[in-house]
Design a protein around this motif. Sequence first.
Motif, mmCIF file in Angstrom:
data_model
loop_
_atom_site.group_PDB
_atom_site.id
_atom_site.type_symbol
_atom_site.label_atom_id
_atom_site.label_comp_id
_atom_site.label_asym_id
_atom_site.label_seq_id
_atom_site.Cartn_x
_atom_site.Cartn_y
_atom_site.Cartn_z
ATOM 1 N N ILE A 39 0.866 -1.172 0.000
ATOM 2 C CA ILE A 39 0.000 0.000 0.000
ATOM 3 C C ILE A 39 0.906 1.225 0.000
ATOM 4 C CG2 ILE A 39 -1.941 1.148 1.099
ATOM 5 C CD1 ILE A 39 -2.390 -1.820 0.273
ATOM 6 N N ALA A 40 0.824 2.038 -1.040
ATOM 7 C CA ALA A 40 1.746 3.165 -1.206
ATOM 8 C C ALA A 40 1.090 4.471 -0.768
ATOM 9 C CB ALA A 40 2.186 3.261 -2.661
ATOM 10 N N PHE A 41 1.919 5.415 -0.349
ATOM 11 C CA PHE A 41 1.474 6.751 0.048
ATOM 12 C C PHE A 41 2.387 7.760 -0.637
ATOM 13 C CE2 PHE A 41 0.716 3.705 3.456
ATOM 14 C CZ PHE A 41 -0.660 3.810 3.614
ATOM 15 N N ASP A 42 1.856 8.953 -0.928
ATOM 16 C CA ASP A 42 2.593 9.828 -1.843
ATOM 17 C C ASP A 42 3.113 11.129 -1.240
ATOM 18 O OD1 ASP A 42 0.221 11.142 -1.488
ATOM 19 O OD2 ASP A 42 -0.376 11.154 -3.592
ATOM 20 N N GLU A 43 2.993 11.339 0.081
ATOM 21 C CA GLU A 43 3.538 12.558 0.665
ATOM 22 C C GLU A 43 5.007 12.353 1.033
ATOM 23 O OE1 GLU A 43 0.966 15.465 2.822
ATOM 24 O OE2 GLU A 43 -0.063 13.632 3.431
ATOM 25 N N ALA A 44 5.708 13.468 1.188
ATOM 26 C CA ALA A 44 7.143 13.393 1.492
ATOM 27 C C ALA A 44 7.397 12.788 2.865
ATOM 28 C CB ALA A 44 7.758 14.789 1.414
ATOM 29 N N ALA A 45 6.496 12.997 3.798
ATOM 30 C CA ALA A 45 6.588 12.417 5.134
ATOM 31 C C ALA A 45 5.169 12.263 5.665
ATOM 32 C CB ALA A 45 7.420 13.293 6.058
ATOM 33 N N TYR A 46 4.902 11.177 6.374
ATOM 34 C CA TYR A 46 3.545 10.870 6.818
ATOM 35 C C TYR A 46 3.617 9.826 7.929
ATOM 36 C CZ TYR A 46 4.541 6.970 3.725
ATOM 37 O OH TYR A 46 5.151 5.896 3.124
ATOM 38 N N ALA A 47 2.464 9.527 8.509
ATOM 39 C CA ALA A 47 2.375 8.522 9.567
ATOM 40 C C ALA A 47 1.187 7.614 9.298
ATOM 41 C CB ALA A 47 2.228 9.197 10.928
ATOM 42 N N VAL A 48 1.374 6.336 9.576
ATOM 43 C CA VAL A 48 0.326 5.330 9.432
ATOM 44 C C VAL A 48 0.187 4.603 10.765
ATOM 45 C CG1 VAL A 48 -0.377 3.213 8.269
ATOM 46 C CG2 VAL A 48 0.759 5.024 6.974
ATOM 47 N N SER A 49 -1.036 4.438 11.249
ATOM 48 C CA SER A 49 -1.259 3.741 12.515
ATOM 49 C C SER A 49 -2.357 2.699 12.352
ATOM 50 C CB SER A 49 -1.641 4.736 13.615
ATOM 51 O OG SER A 49 -2.800 5.464 13.257
ATOM 52 N N VAL A 50 -2.114 1.504 12.895
ATOM 53 C CA VAL A 50 -3.084 0.412 12.838
ATOM 54 C C VAL A 50 -3.555 0.129 14.259
ATOM 55 C CG1 VAL A 50 -3.504 -1.975 12.168
ATOM 56 C CG2 VAL A 50 -1.908 -0.568 10.837
ATOM 57 N N PRO A 51 -4.799 0.458 14.592
ATOM 58 C CA PRO A 51 -5.266 0.238 15.969
ATOM 59 C C PRO A 51 -5.436 -1.250 16.263
ATOM 60 C CG PRO A 51 -7.058 1.038 14.585
ATOM 61 C CD PRO A 51 -5.817 1.101 13.749
ATOM 62 N N PRO A 52 -5.203 -1.666 17.514
ATOM 63 C CA PRO A 52 -5.372 -3.074 17.880
ATOM 64 C C PRO A 52 -6.837 -3.442 18.029
ATOM 65 C CG PRO A 52 -4.815 -1.780 19.814
ATOM 66 C CD PRO A 52 -4.771 -0.831 18.641
ATOM 67 N N GLY A 53 -7.089 -4.726 18.224
ATOM 68 C CA GLY A 53 -8.433 -5.199 18.537
ATOM 69 C C GLY A 53 -9.320 -5.435 17.342
ATOM 70 N N GLN A 54 -8.770 -5.465 16.113
ATOM 71 C CA GLN A 54 -9.590 -5.691 14.924
ATOM 72 C C GLN A 54 -9.941 -7.173 14.793
ATOM 73 O OE1 GLN A 54 -8.998 -3.085 11.639
ATOM 74 N NE2 GLN A 54 -7.166 -2.169 12.529
ATOM 75 N N GLY A 55 -11.148 -7.423 14.353
ATOM 76 C CA GLY A 55 -11.686 -8.774 14.364
ATOM 77 C C GLY A 55 -10.920 -9.745 13.470
ATOM 78 N N TRP A 56 -10.743 -10.946 13.945
ATOM 79 C CA TRP A 56 -9.999 -11.987 13.241
ATOM 80 C C TRP A 56 -10.624 -12.317 11.885
ATOM 81 C CZ3 TRP A 56 -5.751 -14.567 12.567
ATOM 82 C CH2 TRP A 56 -5.748 -15.855 12.051
ATOM 83 N N THR A 57 -11.933 -12.332 11.800
ATOM 84 C CA THR A 57 -12.618 -12.700 10.560
ATOM 85 C C THR A 57 -13.006 -11.492 9.711
ATOM 86 O OG1 THR A 57 -14.764 -12.741 11.678
ATOM 87 C CG2 THR A 57 -13.538 -14.808 11.600
#
Length: 736
Positions: A397-415
């Motif tokens: 998954i690509a992003f196009d800004e010179a600098a950025y932040a990506v965060s994935v929160p916990p607790g997402q469902g297994w299915t």
Amino acid sequence: MTDRRQFIFRTGLLAAGALSPALALSAAANKAARPWPLPPQHRRVPTDVAGLGYSRMDDYGWFQPKDWHAVLRAPDALDAPIKAAVKLENDYTDAMLAPSVPLQKTLIARMEALDAIGGAPVEIRSGDYLYFERTRSGSDYPVYLRRPVKGGAEQVLLDVELEAKGKKHYKIGWIAPQHSQDGRLFGWSVDQTGSGIFAIFVRDIASGKLLVSDITNGHSGFAFSPDGTYLYWLGRSDKGRPSTIFRREIGKPGDTLIYEEKDPAFFISMRTTAAGGYVAIKMFNGDLTEVRLVPMDRPTAEPFVVQPRTQGLRYDVDEWNGKLLILTDADDAIDFKLMTAGAGQPGRASWQSFVAHQAGRFIAAVHPFKDHLVREEWRDALPRLVVMTPDGKEREIAFDEAAYAVSVPPGQGWTSPTMTFGYQSPRTPRAAFMLDLASAKSTPNAAKLISTTFDRERYDVRRFSAKADDGAMVPVTVLMRKGQKLDGSAPLFLYGYGSYGVTIDAEFSSSAVALVDQGWIYATAHVRGGAERGTDWWRSVLKHGKKKTFTDFIASAEGLIAGGYTSKGRIVAHGYSAGGLLMGAIYTMRPDLWAGVIAQMPFLDVLTTIEHFDIHPLGMTPFPIWGDPRVPEDHAYMATYSPYDHLQQAAYPALLAVGSVADDRVAFWEPLKFAVKARGLTTAGNPILSRTLLHAGHGGDPGAGAHRTQQAAFMGFAMWSAEKRWGVVPQGPQAA
């Protein structure tokens, strides 16, 4: 101040050296200057504060309470002479910052407007519900909610403002509130004193009834069994260290001790694996890790070890595709690789390669789902996401800004067929994105945000590299107004951390934008000690390499000057916690570079603190980072940079040192005595200030409003420092 001193100071006739070494105040400078108050005077009590057989005299060692742990439990019990000294310092700082209060109010209003920019919340899908948080307009605290995936009314899980009402301090723990995987329970930990002593609560969502409210000596961490029958929680020792794991059958009295960590050199964390097969308990320090698993088909079983702790081996464990999934740096995989193993033979000898190591591709985390695996990786000091299928195929998954932040929160469902993540950049407010796992395509959860208070196109985000002393290229992220002239005239705010392998993400900050709106440039130096360039970026500065963190920051400042972003003496530096050590080091190493330095909850008295590890809540956990003071070579190296010990007579820039009485990470007396000692040694007329919070912990006062107020004070200090608005101020002698 005596009448004579008032007259002498206000008429500019004070002789050189009368208030501090070699400080001469000219009549012309003082004629236009505000009659600043003299700073507080504090008695000097030379005391040998060293431990482990060393000897070291300290005039201000008396700022440390006789029983620190009692003060941590009850901050109001602070010894009266120390409390009086703190009040004098706070009053002086308030007086010095008072002229900037109108400016601070303007900045707070701007931050409030920016924080109110509303995008779609970052919702995580788990079972039949979407879980999210929201902050009401005008509120300092979030509300945690959920709503059915198929539609229906929102349900409040936790209203933090309601819980905090009437309490001096109420701060949600380091571990975010979480729900049990069956959706029946909601739990959270909270610090109600600021001192890192956590209470743990569990609520039945359907009835709203509190099922657990009697755990009052926790260490923030906890986990549920998938069916919500059991709670596993992390306890504290009498020294405040994480040391014990308990199991409780919810609704029944009593706790069962299932593990006790005897080695005080380890941190402990725990979580329920995504598939729900295990509760994973991780013991870790800078040198090694050990993971123990409680199988959830036998939730009362004793935790079993995956791989016994081995010097130099770091690993973490989850599960996927019927096997244990192991993220490890084994066999010199410095940027980590993925291995698999069967639960019946989980040890290293049975690990099988799954995703091979690639130098320069740092695998920071993995997020398993039933049919897909998402990797969080860093390359070239920027994060990215990679979606894998069980057969090993992957898409980025690509992003196009010179600098950025990506965060994935916990607790997402297994299915869940999707994964939610947050995206932001220094000029882009946080937005929620939905990643379709099957197609590996991401889409925003809401239409493009249009705001009348903020236009991202008015700002520029840049990333460049500064050359360090040894040739390493240090990434620097810059936020500035579009069209900003790079002629060296702009004042610049430079932030840094550089410890524990913590990456400093290029996030959106309302305070940074508010500062840029005032004509400033805001920059972050991604110095070694963080993991932005992989594991070696932080491993290389452990123990005897630590000074690279400091020289990297200095090189970043010099690179910004060379690029025309600012000029020497126009930079205000800011660091927090271990980043406060960075501030103390650069303050003593290169005082000529800075207009001012903000040291927030700073680790400044390295030798004294680490020599007395036996009474510190962190215990021996810092040894792999800074060194073992019992080893002469380690002690000698720390002595070459310990900021408090390197203060000497010099022309120091302005300083704002902030601590908190209830801070169990960095003791409040470190910033307090650093400021007092520096004030007595400086040969320049710059203000040296300290502020000590009385009812706050390591994170400061809780709530968004308190955070904005503190940031505005920092920015007010920065602006006055860079623009020399104080003129020349008296430093004052210290009482004998």
